[in-house]
Structure formats: C-alpha cells, structure tokens
Design an enzyme around this catalytic site. Structure first.
Site, PDB file in Angstrom:
ATOM      1  N   CYS A   1      10.736  16.706   0.778  1.00  0.00           N
ATOM      2  CA  CYS A   1       9.459  16.101   0.404  1.00  0.00           C
ATOM      3  C   CYS A   1       8.318  17.104   0.544  1.00  0.00           C
ATOM      4  O   CYS A   1       8.189  17.776   1.572  1.00  0.00           O
ATOM      5  CB  CYS A   1       9.204  14.876   1.291  1.00  0.00           C
TER       6      CYS A   1
ATOM      7  N   CYS B   1       1.404  15.395  -1.019  1.00  0.00           N
ATOM      8  CA  CYS B   1       1.751  15.130  -2.414  1.00  0.00           C
ATOM      9  C   CYS B   1       1.565  13.638  -2.671  1.00  0.00           C
ATOM     10  O   CYS B   1       2.036  12.810  -1.883  1.00  0.00           O
ATOM     11  CB  CYS B   1       3.199  15.536  -2.685  1.00  0.00           C
TER      12      CYS B   1
ATOM     13  N   CYS C   1       9.471  -4.451  -6.730  1.00  0.00           N
ATOM     14  CA  CYS C   1       9.695  -3.217  -7.490  1.00  0.00           C
ATOM     15  C   CYS C   1      10.512  -3.478  -8.758  1.00  0.00           C
ATOM     16  O   CYS C   1      10.400  -2.731  -9.736  1.00  0.00           O
ATOM     17  CB  CYS C   1      10.409  -2.179  -6.624  1.00  0.00           C
TER      18      CYS C   1
ATOM     19  N   CYS D   1       4.478  10.256  -6.036  1.00  0.00           N
ATOM     20  CA  CYS D   1       5.236   9.004  -6.017  1.00  0.00           C
ATOM     21  C   CYS D   1       4.320   7.806  -5.795  1.00  0.00           C
ATOM     22  O   CYS D   1       4.604   6.696  -6.269  1.00  0.00           O
ATOM     23  CB  CYS D   1       6.348   9.048  -4.978  1.00  0.00           C
TER      24      CYS D   1
ATOM     25  N   CYS E   1       2.864   4.617  -9.194  1.00  0.00           N
ATOM     26  CA  CYS E   1       3.282   3.225  -8.987  1.00  0.00           C
ATOM     27  C   CYS E   1       2.504   2.272  -9.901  1.00  0.00           C
ATOM     28  O   CYS E   1       1.270   2.257  -9.872  1.00  0.00           O
ATOM     29  CB  CYS E   1       3.067   2.833  -7.526  1.00  0.00           C
TER      30      CYS E   1
ATOM     31  N   CYS F   1      11.981  -0.926 -11.704  1.00  0.00           N
ATOM     32  CA  CYS F   1      11.137   0.265 -11.857  1.00  0.00           C
ATOM     33  C   CYS F   1      11.636   1.402 -10.963  1.00  0.00           C
ATOM     34  O   CYS F   1      11.976   1.208  -9.800  1.00  0.00           O
ATOM     35  CB  CYS F   1       9.692  -0.079 -11.492  1.00  0.00           C
TER      36      CYS F   1
ATOM     37  N   ASP G   1      -0.106   4.924  13.395  1.00  0.00           N
ATOM     38  CA  ASP G   1       0.634   6.047  12.816  1.00  0.00           C
ATOM     39  C   ASP G   1       1.327   6.969  13.825  1.00  0.00           C
ATOM     40  O   ASP G   1       2.544   7.137  13.765  1.00  0.00           O
ATOM     41  CB  ASP G   1      -0.276   6.859  11.896  1.00  0.00           C
TER      42      ASP G   1
END
Length: 386
Positions: free
Chosen positions: A217, A244, A191, A247, A251, A194, A137
């Site tokens: 965001c 957050c 995806c 999103c 899914c 969608c 990361d």
C-alpha cells in the site's frame, strides 16, 4: 442544540456530540462477540502488517474492546467529516507537483478529535456518572469494526469505512463507557458488485476484496516504511509523496459526500499542490515550519524528502536534476539512496558517469546498492509492479 430532561441518554449524548462539532454519533454494544479479531489475526499471521510491529504487539488488546478494558459495556462512536473540495486524484496529472493525501493537507485530526472526545467524555461523566475512556486511531482499539457495529457505515472492499452520508471521508473516534447504552442498528454492506476501489490501487495492494496487504500500500510505503521503498513499487508511486487517496476517491458513495466544514481540516494552499523542486530543498527547520500542525511531520524530514525524490524520479523533468545531485551528499542515507535512483531515472548518462566513484566512496551498503542497480529509464513502466 438543547435537550430536555425527558430525552433519552442517547439523544442527549448525540446532541452534545453534534454541538461539539462531530458530524455523526451512534452507539454500539462493546461487549458482544467480536469477529474482527479473527480478521486481525489472519492479517498479522500473513505478515501483511509489514514493519508495523505495534499491530502484532497489541493484537491481544485489539482482540476485543473488553480485552483492553474489561469493564467497557458501550461504545459511543463518533465521526468527523473531512470530505475534500476536489477530487484528490486530479493532481496526479501534474507530475512536477507533490500529491499529499487529503487528510494530511490540514491540521492533524488526532489533536482536533482527541480534544473533543475528552470534552464529550467529561460531559458524559458529569451528567451520567460512569467511567469513560477515549480513543482515536493511535490506541489499540479497532474503530472501524466498532463504527460498523454502531451503524456509522460499513467496511468497504478497500477495508476503510464507507458512509451513506459521507462516502469514504470520515475520521473516527470512540468513547468507551461502563454505562449500558441502547445500541443502534449495525450497518449493512452496500458495496454490491462494485470493485472500483480494488481496480484503482496503483500497487495491487488488495489480495482479495476486504483484504489489504499493507506492504504493497502506498500509504504504508510512504508513511510507515522507514528505509528505502522497494524498487518495484517506486514507479507506481507517481507523484504521491504522503499517502494515497485513490481507493477512497474512486468510491461511488462519494457522490453523497459533503465538503468538510471544519476550517482546521481544509487544505492549506502550501500543501494542496506543492512543487517537488521546492520540497527537495527542505532542511530540518524548513520541514518543521512547513508541516507545523500537519500529520506529515510525524515521518520527519528525511523520510519525506526520500518520497519527494522518488516522485522527482517519476516526473520526467530533467530540470530537477540539480536538486537531485545536491542531495547525493545528504547526511541521511535514505535520502542519498533515493537521490541516486532519481538521478538514474532522469539523467542515465550522468548516473553512469558517477557510478564507480560513488560505489567506492559511499559508506552505506544500502546506498551503494542503489548505485549498483540500474534504474529503469522514465517513463514507460507498467503500473502493475507484481
């Protein structure tokens, strides 16, 4: 899990990775063409990285895995499942409680994964001599495109990795090596038509599918942004005080996701649904104790209490005015400014009565600006701040 000497190198590495606690392990060629570089360039050139200056500063090293390490030939891509045991959006219906992103309710995954990556890398080096480097990361390596290339999942319309087995809930890590390993087949995009993740975003942070404007965001606003959050986004924060999950949580592939088995990643009760009124009282020492080992600690007490005050302003709970008023004299300007906004939302008449005196005595121009504007009265704002 045991392996025989007849097993392939890839089979042995995968077995060791699973033994160490990784939930997924696949392989990618680290030296092939890298279309992700063009997407990163467009993102930075458009200014969508906001205050994350490190993204621009390290863009050249992120341009390709070999731009950072020219000898890299293969990538061992690893995933750790952090699937929550409940829908993270449920807390949004309780405005007096703070919503902390699912990944941050347990121990800091960076430390957990880095330790395992180093153990796996040492094992690889001893068993199959070659140079290795580990990444998780914070290093300038674009892990999501590499994970997609290795077949761990695909980058969904929300730009995060989606897995057929783990939904949107995978932490990623990588071991680059100079050894040639047989790559796995890359993932295909599943995806379809969608757009649930795009519709779920409270701040319309997706200019188009597969594109993110970080400046809009909520994860960026509550974690990366150091100063006051722009006024137009504050009502849309709701009670989200760190990150957050909207999103990710919406899914459809999450129906196949598994609850994380890692005890260290499980939500601590104190962070699952903390009361905003109690969080507003945190001083530096109390903040450090509450968020020991948590990723939340990285933003510091002042930025966190700023977020809490915005959430209090959105709560509609006039019973929290006492905590807000106490923070009007906080040492940190970013906290004083957020307290002024929250007061204007919860107690407009009191805000007006204090305005002139505060403007004349406040030494921070940013905080004086908070007293000059008139915060919209709670609660009837549109969720669309555009």
């Amino acid at each position: 899990m045991t392996t025989s000497t007849s097993d392939t190198i890839e089979t042995q590495i995968r077995a060791e990775a699973l033994r160490l606690g990784f939930d997924a392990c696949r392989f990618a060629d680290a030296s092939e063409a890298w279309p992700a570089s063009d997407r990163l360039t467009q993102f930075v050139d458009a200014g969508r990285h906001g205050e994350m200056a490190w993204m621009a500063q390290t863009a050249e090293r992120r341009a390709h895995p070999t731009a950072m390490w020219g000898e890299a030939r293969s990538a061992v891509m690893l995933g750790v499942n952090y699937g929550p045991d409940a829908d993270p959006r449920e807390i949004l219906a309780h405005p007096q409680l703070g919503a902390i992103s699912a990944y941050a309710q347990g121990d800091d995954y960076h430390e957990l994964i880095k330790k395992r990556l180093k153990t796996l890398a040492r094992w690889m080096q001893q068993r199959f001599p070659a140079e290795v480097k580990v990444f998780v990361d914070t290093a300038p390596l674009m892990e999501k495109p590499l994970a997609e290339r290795a077949g761990l999942g695909w980058q969904g319309r929300h730009t995060n990795l989606v897995s057929r087995e783990f939904g949107s809930w995978l932490f990623l890590g990588a071991v680059l090596t100079t050894r040639e390993l047989k790559p796995d087949a890359p993932s295909q995009d599943h995806c379809g038509a969608c757009h649930a993740c795009l519709d779920a975003c409270p701040t319309n942070a997706f200019p188009a599918p597969y594109q993110l404007d970080a400046r809009r965001c909520i994860s960026y606003l509550t974690i990366e942004l150091k100063e006051a959050i722009p006024v137009e986004f504050r009502p849309a924060l709701g009670n989200r005080i760190y990150g957050c999950d909207d999103c990710l949580a919406v899914c459809p592939w999450n129906k196949f996701a598994q609850i994380a088995h890692e005890q260290a990643l499980h939500a601590r009760e104190a962070l699952r649904a903390p009361a905003l009124g109690e969080l507003a009282l945190l001083d530096e020492a109390g903040f450090r104790v509450l968020f020991a080992k948590s990723p939340v600690k990285r933003i510091g007490r002042d930025r966190f209490v700023r977020n809490v005050l915005y959430a209090i302003g959105n709560s509609g709970d006039a019973g929290l005015v006492t905590q807000v008023v106490a923070l009007l004299d906080d040492d940190a300007p970013v906290v004083r400014g957020a307290a002024a906004w929250a007061l204007g939302r919860l107690a407009p008449e009191r805000f007006e009565a204090m305005r002139a005196d505060r403007v004349s005595t406040e030494n921070s121009a940013a905080v004086r600006g908070e007293w000059v504007i008139t915060p919209p009265a709670h609660p009837d704002e549109s969720r669309d701040p555009s």
